[in-house]
Design a protein around this motif. Structure first.
Motif, PDB file in Angstrom:
ATOM      1  N   VAL A   1      39.768  47.134  53.144  1.00  0.00           N
ATOM      2  CA  VAL A   1      38.811  46.779  52.094  1.00  0.00           C
ATOM      3  C   VAL A   1      38.693  47.897  51.063  1.00  0.00           C
ATOM      4  CG1 VAL A   1      36.402  46.229  51.607  1.00  0.00           C
ATOM      5  CG2 VAL A   1      37.514  45.242  53.609  1.00  0.00           C
ATOM      6  N   ALA A   2      38.662  49.139  51.535  1.00  0.00           N
ATOM      7  CA  ALA A   2      38.584  50.268  50.602  1.00  0.00           C
ATOM      8  C   ALA A   2      39.813  50.328  49.706  1.00  0.00           C
ATOM      9  CB  ALA A   2      38.427  51.581  51.375  1.00  0.00           C
ATOM     10  N   SER A   3      40.980  50.005  50.268  1.00  0.00           N
ATOM     11  CA  SER A   3      42.219  50.030  49.477  1.00  0.00           C
ATOM     12  C   SER A   3      42.220  48.960  48.404  1.00  0.00           C
ATOM     13  CB  SER A   3      43.431  49.854  50.410  1.00  0.00           C
ATOM     14  OG  SER A   3      43.482  50.882  51.372  1.00  0.00           O
ATOM     15  N   LEU A   4      41.585  47.824  48.692  1.00  0.00           N
ATOM     16  CA  LEU A   4      41.458  46.792  47.667  1.00  0.00           C
ATOM     17  C   LEU A   4      40.448  47.197  46.603  1.00  0.00           C
ATOM     18  CD1 LEU A   4      41.470  43.482  49.765  1.00  0.00           C
ATOM     19  CD2 LEU A   4      43.261  44.300  48.231  1.00  0.00           C
ATOM     20  N   LYS A   5      39.312  47.740  47.043  1.00  0.00           N
ATOM     21  CA  LYS A   5      38.260  48.083  46.095  1.00  0.00           C
ATOM     22  C   LYS A   5      38.674  49.214  45.164  1.00  0.00           C
ATOM     23  CE  LYS A   5      34.221  46.484  48.676  1.00  0.00           C
ATOM     24  NZ  LYS A   5      32.930  46.850  49.297  1.00  0.00           N
ATOM     25  N   VAL A   6      39.571  50.079  45.629  1.00  0.00           N
ATOM     26  CA  VAL A   6      39.970  51.201  44.775  1.00  0.00           C
ATOM     27  C   VAL A   6      40.701  50.709  43.533  1.00  0.00           C
ATOM     28  CG1 VAL A   6      42.273  51.645  45.731  1.00  0.00           C
ATOM     29  CG2 VAL A   6      40.899  53.560  44.888  1.00  0.00           C
ATOM     30  N   LEU A   7      41.229  49.488  43.599  1.00  0.00           N
ATOM     31  CA  LEU A   7      41.952  48.941  42.454  1.00  0.00           C
ATOM     32  C   LEU A   7      41.029  48.245  41.456  1.00  0.00           C
ATOM     33  CD1 LEU A   7      44.941  47.293  44.376  1.00  0.00           C
ATOM     34  CD2 LEU A   7      44.919  49.516  43.245  1.00  0.00           C
ATOM     35  N   VAL A   8      39.796  47.957  41.866  1.00  0.00           N
ATOM     36  CA  VAL A   8      38.938  47.092  41.057  1.00  0.00           C
ATOM     37  C   VAL A   8      38.573  47.737  39.724  1.00  0.00           C
ATOM     38  CG1 VAL A   8      36.687  45.971  40.927  1.00  0.00           C
ATOM     39  CG2 VAL A   8      38.013  45.860  43.040  1.00  0.00           C
ATOM     40  N   VAL A   9      38.025  48.952  39.772  1.00  0.00           N
ATOM     41  CA  VAL A   9      37.574  49.594  38.531  1.00  0.00           C
ATOM     42  C   VAL A   9      38.726  49.823  37.551  1.00  0.00           C
ATOM     43  CG1 VAL A   9      36.594  51.705  37.554  1.00  0.00           C
ATOM     44  CG2 VAL A   9      35.502  50.623  39.520  1.00  0.00           C
ATOM     45  N   PRO A  10      39.846  50.442  37.973  1.00  0.00           N
ATOM     46  CA  PRO A  10      40.938  50.618  36.999  1.00  0.00           C
ATOM     47  C   PRO A  10      41.496  49.303  36.481  1.00  0.00           C
ATOM     48  CG  PRO A  10      41.644  51.275  39.207  1.00  0.00           C
ATOM     49  CD  PRO A  10      40.177  51.097  39.262  1.00  0.00           C
ATOM     50  N   LEU A  11      41.562  48.267  37.345  1.00  0.00           N
ATOM     51  CA  LEU A  11      42.118  46.998  36.888  1.00  0.00           C
ATOM     52  C   LEU A  11      41.191  46.313  35.891  1.00  0.00           C
ATOM     53  CD1 LEU A  11      44.384  44.976  37.021  1.00  0.00           C
ATOM     54  CD2 LEU A  11      43.297  43.945  39.020  1.00  0.00           C
ATOM     55  N   VAL A  12      39.877  46.325  36.173  1.00  0.00           N
ATOM     56  CA  VAL A  12      38.919  45.748  35.217  1.00  0.00           C
ATOM     57  C   VAL A  12      39.003  46.478  33.885  1.00  0.00           C
ATOM     58  CG1 VAL A  12      36.462  45.487  34.699  1.00  0.00           C
ATOM     59  CG2 VAL A  12      37.327  44.876  36.956  1.00  0.00           C
ATOM     60  N   PHE A  13      38.974  47.787  33.947  1.00  0.00           N
ATOM     61  CA  PHE A  13      38.975  48.603  32.735  1.00  0.00           C
ATOM     62  C   PHE A  13      40.238  48.371  31.904  1.00  0.00           C
ATOM     63  CE2 PHE A  13      39.691  52.869  30.721  1.00  0.00           C
ATOM     64  CZ  PHE A  13      38.639  52.801  29.833  1.00  0.00           C
ATOM     65  N   VAL A  14      41.384  48.462  32.558  1.00  0.00           N
ATOM     66  CA  VAL A  14      42.657  48.352  31.829  1.00  0.00           C
ATOM     67  C   VAL A  14      42.885  46.922  31.349  1.00  0.00           C
ATOM     68  CG1 VAL A  14      45.154  48.567  32.047  1.00  0.00           C
ATOM     69  CG2 VAL A  14      43.675  50.309  33.042  1.00  0.00           C
ATOM     70  N   SER A  15      42.588  45.936  32.190  1.00  0.00           N
ATOM     71  CA  SER A  15      42.830  44.543  31.804  1.00  0.00           C
ATOM     72  C   SER A  15      41.972  44.130  30.612  1.00  0.00           C
ATOM     73  CB  SER A  15      42.551  43.617  32.993  1.00  0.00           C
ATOM     74  OG  SER A  15      43.430  43.880  34.052  1.00  0.00           O
ATOM     75  N   LEU A  16      40.704  44.539  30.627  1.00  0.00           N
ATOM     76  CA  LEU A  16      39.834  44.189  29.511  1.00  0.00           C
ATOM     77  C   LEU A  16      40.261  44.887  28.225  1.00  0.00           C
ATOM     78  CD1 LEU A  16      36.306  44.109  31.167  1.00  0.00           C
ATOM     79  CD2 LEU A  16      37.570  42.199  30.213  1.00  0.00           C
ATOM     80  N   ILE A  17      40.709  46.120  28.336  1.00  0.00           N
ATOM     81  CA  ILE A  17      41.201  46.819  27.141  1.00  0.00           C
ATOM     82  C   ILE A  17      42.411  46.083  26.569  1.00  0.00           C
ATOM     83  CG2 ILE A  17      42.360  48.919  26.343  1.00  0.00           C
ATOM     84  CD1 ILE A  17      40.503  50.520  28.099  1.00  0.00           C
ATOM     85  N   CYS A  18      43.354  45.699  27.454  1.00  0.00           N
ATOM     86  CA  CYS A  18      44.541  44.987  26.983  1.00  0.00           C
ATOM     87  C   CYS A  18      44.163  43.649  26.353  1.00  0.00           C
ATOM     88  CB  CYS A  18      45.510  44.762  28.153  1.00  0.00           C
ATOM     89  SG  CYS A  18      46.264  46.256  28.811  1.00  0.00           S
TER      90      CYS A  18
END
Length: 438
Positions: free
Chosen positions: A55-72
């Motif tokens: 679960v921690a390994s999945l959650k570690v991707l959440v913030v960078p993915l939200v941030f980068v995806s929304l910027i793109c």
């Protein structure tokens, strides 16, 4: 073997072995030493560690993915008038589906009466955390320190800052183009990390479910059977009927195709009980398997993972009727309308607060004039229901994304209708396993 098949096998094995462990440890069939080994070292030791790492390994991707995806997404939309259109449609659909969800839950619960004849007393008083006032929620959406917002995982603040930054990038000429290219490359790297995690998912799913059912057993469901089945029934209606009707009527797309391509996402959502942790998998599914352009998916999916709480709204509707019937309180038609309004707004207003389901339920009960300590009656099965309602939440994220993308012409219908797109998951697993071995 496809990823979906591997995860389903892991889920079935986890439920069976977990229930078996619960049975042998509670019935005293084993010696004290063996029971201590199974409970302390296997369930609370090895399996707990594996599950929490997953679960921690999945959650570690959440913030960078939200941030980068929304910027793109924002950087590709900011130079046009489509951003406001997409944002308006997305917010309207999320609020509409939430209102329909809680309304359906109240109607079904009033017809079935899950709390009628129940003679239960809360074994322990539930002390809820206070939900913040609506004015504070609105102010706190806007970050004062974006770095701290990302460190603390405050998703609404991250979304606002990413949208502003993406819009600024789209208006910054050549410098903006270079920065946008960097973030698009960064997004590809993060998606590669998602592929690796998908290859390891069955092991994490197995560990999570064995631990859960070893602790609860199937008896927790039987004690609150009518309430449990009512919530599950409404969740199935909303997930399979409401979203399908909206998808077919507003976009003309086939719901059956969406269901087939969401199977791996459902498995992740069910096992992790977290829309945020499942968001990277949802993002990949709607983009790679359903053909939605990143300019839309990069906005709708992260926003949905943050504010789309249809499954939670359904639980709140049924729980309100259940607790009212247990305590013999008639809140009347006005009270139920208040529940619909409160649950709909609370799904957005408290999205960044940990334990959002029980917190917003406490808020709903207070508004309806019901005893908040009634929450203690349903805590026993809430973890299991949370797994099902998370699967409904991610289905809503995908359905709204498809509807918005279709209305904006931002979907590749050939990819959506191509059944071979299902084989992408298997290719992803093989690729990821090869990378791990290398």
């Amino acid at each position: 073997m496809s990823l979906t098949s591997r995860i389903l096998i892991a889920m079935v094995a986890g439920v069976f072995i977990g229930s078996l462990l619960n049975l042998v440890t509670t019935q005293g069939w084993l010696s004290a030493g063996m029971q201590e080994f199974l409970s302390a070292y296997l369930v609370d030791g090895v399996l707990d560690v594996v599950g929490r790492i997953f679960v921690a390994s999945l959650k570690v991707l959440v913030v960078p993915l939200v941030f980068v995806s929304l910027i793109c997404g924002a950087s590709s939309l900011g130079d046009s008038n489509r951003m406001g259109s997409i944002a308006g449609k997305t917010m309207l659909l999320y609020l509409l589906t939430t209102a329909v969800a809680v309304g359906t839950a109240l109607m079904v619960a009033l017809l079935t009466g899950p709390g009628e004849g129940v003679d239960m007393v809360a074994s322990s008083a539930y002390v809820p955390r206070q939900a913040p006032p609506l004015s504070d929620v609105i102010v706190n959406i806007f970050p004062t320190n974006p770095v701290r917002a990302m460190a603390d995982g405050k998703m609404l603040q991250i979304i606002v800052f990413a949208l502003l930054l993406g819009y600024a990038i789209s208006r910054s000429g050549e410098a903006g183009v270079r920065i946008a290219d960097f973030f698009r490359d960064f997004e590809q790297v993060i998606m590669k990390m998602v592929e690796v995690m998908m290859a390891l998912a069955p092991y994490g799913v197995f560990a999570l479910l064995v631990k859960l059912f070893a602790q609860l057993g199937v008896g927790a469901i039987l004690d609150l059977g009518k309430y449990f089945l009512t919530v599950v029934f409404v969740l199935l209606i909303h997930g399979l009927v409401t979203y399908s009707v909206l998808l077919r009527s507003l976009s003309g797309l086939s719901p059956l195709i969406m269901w087939r391509k969401l199977r791996p996402v459902w498995a992740f959502a069910f096992s992790t009980a977290s829309s945020g942790a499942t968001m990277p998998i949802t993002m990949r599914a709607v983009e790679r398997r359903m053909g939605v352009k990143n300019s839309v998916a990069g906005f709708t999916v992260p926003l949905g993972a943050t504010i789309n709480m249809d499954g939670t709204a359904i639980m709140q509707g049924v729980a309100t009727v259940f607790i009212a019937q247990v305590y013999n309180v008639d809140i009347g038609a006005v009270g139920y309308l208040t529940v619909i309004l409160t649950a709909t707004l609370a799904s957005v207003g408290t999205a960044a607060v940990p334990g959002v389901g029980l917190i917003t339920l406490a808020l709903v009960l207070e508004q309806a004039g019901l005893p908040v300590e009634g929450i203690a009656l349903i805590i026993g099965v809430d973890r299991l229901l949370d797994m099902v309602r998370t699967a409904v939440n991610v289905t809503g994220d995908a359905a709204v994304t498809l509807i918005v993308a279709s209305s904006e012409g931002a979907i590749d219908l050939d990819v959506y209708e191509d059944p071979k797109a299902d084989t992408l998951t298997q290719a992803v697993v093989v690729s990821a396993e090869t990378d791990i071995k290398a």
